[in-house]
Design a protein around this motif. Structure first.
Motif, PDB file in Angstrom:
ATOM      1  N   SER A  20       0.839  -1.206   0.000  1.00  0.00           N
ATOM      2  CA  SER A  20       0.000   0.000   0.000  1.00  0.00           C
ATOM      3  C   SER A  20       0.875   1.259   0.000  1.00  0.00           C
ATOM      4  O   SER A  20       0.582   2.234  -0.684  1.00  0.00           O
ATOM      5  CB  SER A  20      -0.972  -0.006   1.191  1.00  0.00           C
ATOM      6  N   PHE A  21       1.991   1.222   0.745  1.00  0.00           N
ATOM      7  CA  PHE A  21       2.889   2.382   0.760  1.00  0.00           C
ATOM      8  C   PHE A  21       3.574   2.569  -0.593  1.00  0.00           C
ATOM      9  O   PHE A  21       3.555   3.663  -1.171  1.00  0.00           O
ATOM     10  CB  PHE A  21       3.948   2.229   1.851  1.00  0.00           C
ATOM     11  N   HIS A  23       2.753   1.537  -3.425  1.00  0.00           N
ATOM     12  CA  HIS A  23       1.772   1.929  -4.437  1.00  0.00           C
ATOM     13  C   HIS A  23       1.481   3.431  -4.381  1.00  0.00           C
ATOM     14  O   HIS A  23       1.365   4.105  -5.404  1.00  0.00           O
ATOM     15  CB  HIS A  23       0.479   1.128  -4.277  1.00  0.00           C
ATOM     16  N   GLN A  24       1.367   3.962  -3.166  1.00  0.00           N
ATOM     17  CA  GLN A  24       1.082   5.399  -3.033  1.00  0.00           C
ATOM     18  C   GLN A  24       2.238   6.260  -3.548  1.00  0.00           C
ATOM     19  O   GLN A  24       2.016   7.324  -4.118  1.00  0.00           O
ATOM     20  CB  GLN A  24       0.789   5.754  -1.577  1.00  0.00           C
ATOM     21  N   GLN A  27       1.961   6.146  -7.230  1.00  0.00           N
ATOM     22  CA  GLN A  27       0.812   6.962  -7.610  1.00  0.00           C
ATOM     23  C   GLN A  27       1.187   8.455  -7.654  1.00  0.00           C
ATOM     24  O   GLN A  27       0.799   9.187  -8.558  1.00  0.00           O
ATOM     25  CB  GLN A  27      -0.296   6.742  -6.563  1.00  0.00           C
ATOM     26  N   HIS A  28       1.991   8.865  -6.661  1.00  0.00           N
ATOM     27  CA  HIS A  28       2.435  10.260  -6.607  1.00  0.00           C
ATOM     28  C   HIS A  28       3.252  10.615  -7.858  1.00  0.00           C
ATOM     29  O   HIS A  28       3.017  11.645  -8.490  1.00  0.00           O
ATOM     30  CB  HIS A  28       3.271  10.494  -5.346  1.00  0.00           C
TER      31      HIS A  28
ATOM     32  N   SER B 115       0.588  16.123  -0.503  1.00  0.00           N
ATOM     33  CA  SER B 115       0.134  14.749  -0.698  1.00  0.00           C
ATOM     34  C   SER B 115       1.314  13.777  -0.602  1.00  0.00           C
ATOM     35  O   SER B 115       1.173  12.670  -0.103  1.00  0.00           O
ATOM     36  CB  SER B 115      -0.668  14.617  -1.994  1.00  0.00           C
ATOM     37  N   SER B 118       1.763  13.113   2.992  1.00  0.00           N
ATOM     38  CA  SER B 118       0.814  12.112   3.529  1.00  0.00           C
ATOM     39  C   SER B 118       1.273  10.692   3.219  1.00  0.00           C
ATOM     40  O   SER B 118       1.070   9.781   4.020  1.00  0.00           O
ATOM     41  CB  SER B 118      -0.599  12.265   2.961  1.00  0.00           C
ATOM     42  N   VAL B 119       1.888  10.510   2.043  1.00  0.00           N
ATOM     43  CA  VAL B 119       2.401   9.181   1.705  1.00  0.00           C
ATOM     44  C   VAL B 119       3.486   8.782   2.718  1.00  0.00           C
ATOM     45  O   VAL B 119       3.530   7.640   3.190  1.00  0.00           O
ATOM     46  CB  VAL B 119       2.948   9.145   0.259  1.00  0.00           C
ATOM     47  N   HIS B 122       1.995   7.751   5.937  1.00  0.00           N
ATOM     48  CA  HIS B 122       1.489   6.386   5.812  1.00  0.00           C
ATOM     49  C   HIS B 122       2.641   5.384   5.953  1.00  0.00           C
ATOM     50  O   HIS B 122       2.501   4.351   6.615  1.00  0.00           O
ATOM     51  CB  HIS B 122       0.769   6.217   4.476  1.00  0.00           C
TER      52      HIS B 122
END
Lengths: 166, 167
Positions: A20-21, A23-24, A27-28, B115, B118-119, B122
């Motif tokens: 999940s990390f 992937h984010q 995504q960024h 943003s 925020s990653v 996380h």
């Protein structure tokens, strides 16, 4: 480079949370630079992998990306000094890792250089004095932005350093 | 990437002033990203070339750079939209720098910092129970981008983009 078939890799070696990390992060970079999923996954994985130093073959296995993807990321981020790389003697495998301070250092360095880049753009406008508006327009727009950033960005870092010194 | 053969190209098609400018751009990228001279020269020339659109072949001739250098810049700057690529019927391609994508990309990446922060937050949650050595990379980034994410978007609150270069 993104293509129609560009899909996030399968990440067989990652836990659900790790994925999940990673992937984010991907995504960024997809959002800001239109970066292919596989490259962004390598970026994200090198931020959290354990151990910190990984062989290319390990990265390929953990993420389900290709050797070419890892080589591309190495070219992209070892050169400016964000990732580091060590050859494995007697093999075409190599080790790559993210030293803990490198990413902020690289971002900081390119931001504090903004005023210098603004000077370069001003020189460009001098060189193109008398050229057609069409030819000058690329530089005119960039110089307009950088004339603002050249004042603002150093002030941001002054405040950051004053805050850090407290 | 710098290589043992890394040298400034000969720029046979440039005036002295043009070469001076293109060289300064290349110096900038060499300093910030250790970029090879040829690559920096291609970027600098794409900013001021006339006409705006140039074939890969023309770029090689004007700058005295290798075809690989042009192909590298094509791969680097076409995906984010800074350069636009057009295919020619003979398998050749042209590159042109868009007038507004580069400024927009700079602005967009700075506005995207909250943003990105925020990653990183996380990431710290994902690594909550991991050893210190493993967490440090993300912890350092979280701290740094927390500050930039608060400060840099505000820089654009005070910015008025130029409506057009010609106005």
């Amino acid at each position: 480079m993104t293509t129609e078939t560009d899909q996030p890799p399968s990440t067989p070696g990652l836990t659900e949370d790790e994925r999940s990390f990673v992937h984010q992060v991907a995504q960024h970079y997809r959002n800001t630079d239109n970066m292919a999923w596989n490259y962004g996954y390598v970026f994200g994985y090198l931020m959290i992998c354990d151990p910190v130093e990984q062989r290319v073959s390990q990265i390929v296995e953990a993420l389900g990306v290709t050797r070419d993807d890892v080589d591309h990321v190495a070219k992209l981020l070892v050169t400016p000094g964000v990732f580091e790389k060590r050859e494995e003697p007697g093999s075409d495998d190599y080790w790559m890792w993210l030293p803990e301070h490198n990413w902020p250092k690289a971002v900081r360095y390119s931001l504090v250089n903004v005023p210098k880049f603004h000077d370069v753009l001003k020189r460009g406008l001098e060189v193109l004095e008398g050229a057609s508006a069409e030819r000058r327009e690329r530089l005119v727009r960039l110089e307009h932005l950088y004339s603002h950033l050249a004042v603002e960005i150093p002030a941001v870092f002054d405040r950051f350093e004053r805050a850090a010194a407290k | 990437m710098t290589t043992p053969h890394d040298e400034k190209p000969s720029t046979p098609g440039l005036t002295e002033g043009e070469r001076d400018y293109v060289n300064r751009v290349a110096e900038h990228y060499r300093d910030t990203d250790k970029m090879a001279w040829e690559h920096g020269f291609v970027i600098g020339w794409m900013m001021i070339c006339d006409p705006v659109e140039q074939s890969a072949h023309q770029l090689c001739e004007t700058l005295g750079v290798s075809r690989e250098a042009v192909d590298h810049i094509d791969k680097l700057l076409v995906p984010p939209g800074v350069l636009t690529r057009n295919e020619l019927p003979d398998g050749e391609y042209t590159l042109a720098m868009s007038v507004d994508v580069w400024p927009k990309t700079v602005q967009h990446s700075m506005l995207a910092l909250p943003s990105f922060h925020s990653v990183m937050e996380h990431g710290l949650k994902v690594l909550a129970d991991a050893p210190e050595e493993r967490r440090r990379r993300v912890a350092n980034m979280e701290r740094f981008f927390r500050y930039l994410g608060e400060e840099l978007p505000a820089v654009f609150d005070r910015y008025e983009p130029s409506p057009s270069a010609t106005s």
